[in-house]
Design an enzyme around this catalytic site. Structure first.
Site: not given
Ligand code: R5P
Length: 305
Positions: A100, A134, A196, A198, A229
């Site tokens: 990522r 990613h 979404k 964060r 999350g």
């Molecule tokens: C984010 O860009 C990815 O595509 C996933 O949504 C993310 O890595 C998921 O991470 P977590 O389970 O910590 O929310």
């Protein structure tokens, strides 16, 4: 089954031996002899006990937890292999570490993906075989041949077995939309978009959903589940909007930190993940269902020239 050339050898690091064995078995091969262990101070010892001069060597290693350790193990294995004068070295990395971190968001951050690509290049690999990076554009950092495999077909096959009716695919965030759209198209159902943000690394806030989910079964598709999350945020929002049964599917089951606790408490039917990461037994709760990508990797090795 076509027998694979005797000029190919598969070695495995310690991160995902079950997958490496499955890949070898698909090819009618066994894993090559290779000792990988830690000294008491944590440093890695590697000894290749296989005749590899003039052969193509495939080193299988996932960048799973502990990522830094598994990465270092891979680099040391590659160096040991190179010293035995193989024809080519191919790094088979089902889950690419730091996948990522292929862009920076603010000045002062590291571009770790690029660093790892450079380290693999410096170690001397000729090619990489990976699964579901990613962002596809991250491949531009690789200064060697590359093949990116997709988990799409094995996941789709598992989803079709569910025989769901009146369902939609939900894309958890902007980045996942193109792939979720592909799933929705293949399954012939609508795509619902989720937006979404964060505030902290391991917590996601779902601002809104775009599309109708009331009374419907849901398949959420993402590339990985890390702290869970994102999934927790989306499931909460879907429940508020009165969705029915919720399923989740992704390629990489990282399952770090609070993931298992979150999943245990979450009102979700099934979490489908592939075996790009070897999930420890204590994390394999009943709602996690595994599908194997060994065949895809085996075919990539069979076809590799
Ligand atoms: C984010 O860009 C990815 O595509 C996933 O949504 C993310 O890595 C998921 O991470 P977590 O389970 O910590 O929310």
């Amino acid at each position: 089954m076509n027998q694979v050339s005797s000029h190919k050898v598969i070695l495995s690091g310690k991160s995902n031996i079950p997958l490496a064995k499955k890949i070898a078995k698909e090819l009618g091969m066994s894993l090559g002899k290779c000792e990988v262990k830690e000294f008491s101070d944590g440093e890695t010892y590697v000894h290749i006990g296989e005749e590899i001069k003039g052969k193509t060597v495939y080193v299988v290693q996932s960048g799973s937890i502990p990522a830094n350790h598994h990465l270092m193990e891979l680099l040391i294995m590659i160096q040991a292999v190179k010293m035995l004068q193989p024809k080519r070295v191919v790094a088979v990395i089902p889950f690419f570490p730091y996948r990522r971190m292929e862009k920076t968001i603010k000045p002062g951050e590291s571009l770790t993906f690029a660093l790892i690509a450079d380290l693999l290049h410096a170690a001397g690999i000729d090619k990489i075989i990976v699964m579901d990076l990613h962002k596809h554009r991250s491949k531009r950092f690789f200064k060697f041949q590359r093949k990116e495999l997709r988990a799409f077909s094995v996941i789709i096959e598992r989803l079709r077995q569910k025989k769901l009716h009146n369902f939609v695919v939900v894309a958890p965030d902007k980045g996942s939309m193109p792939e979720s759209k592909r799933y929705a198209r293949e399954l012939g159902v609508p795509l619902v978009k989720s937006f979404k943000t964060r505030k902290k690394h391991d917590e996601a806030i779902i601002k809104r959903l775009e599309g109708d989910v009331r009374g419907k079964d849901i398949i959420i598709v993402d590339d990985e589940i890390n702290t869970a999350g994102t999934l927790a945020g989306v499931v909460d929002k879907l429940k508020q909007e009165q969705a029915r049964n919720i399923y989740f599917a992704c390629t990489h089951g990282v399952l770090s930190g609070p993931a298992i606790e979150r999943l245990s408490q979450m009102r979700i039917r099934e979490v489908i993940v592939t075996d790009t990461i070897d999930i420890p037994h204590d994390k394999l709760i009943p709602k996690i269902k595994l599908v194997s990508v060994a065949h895809s990797f085996a075919e990539a090795i069979r076809e590799d020239r």
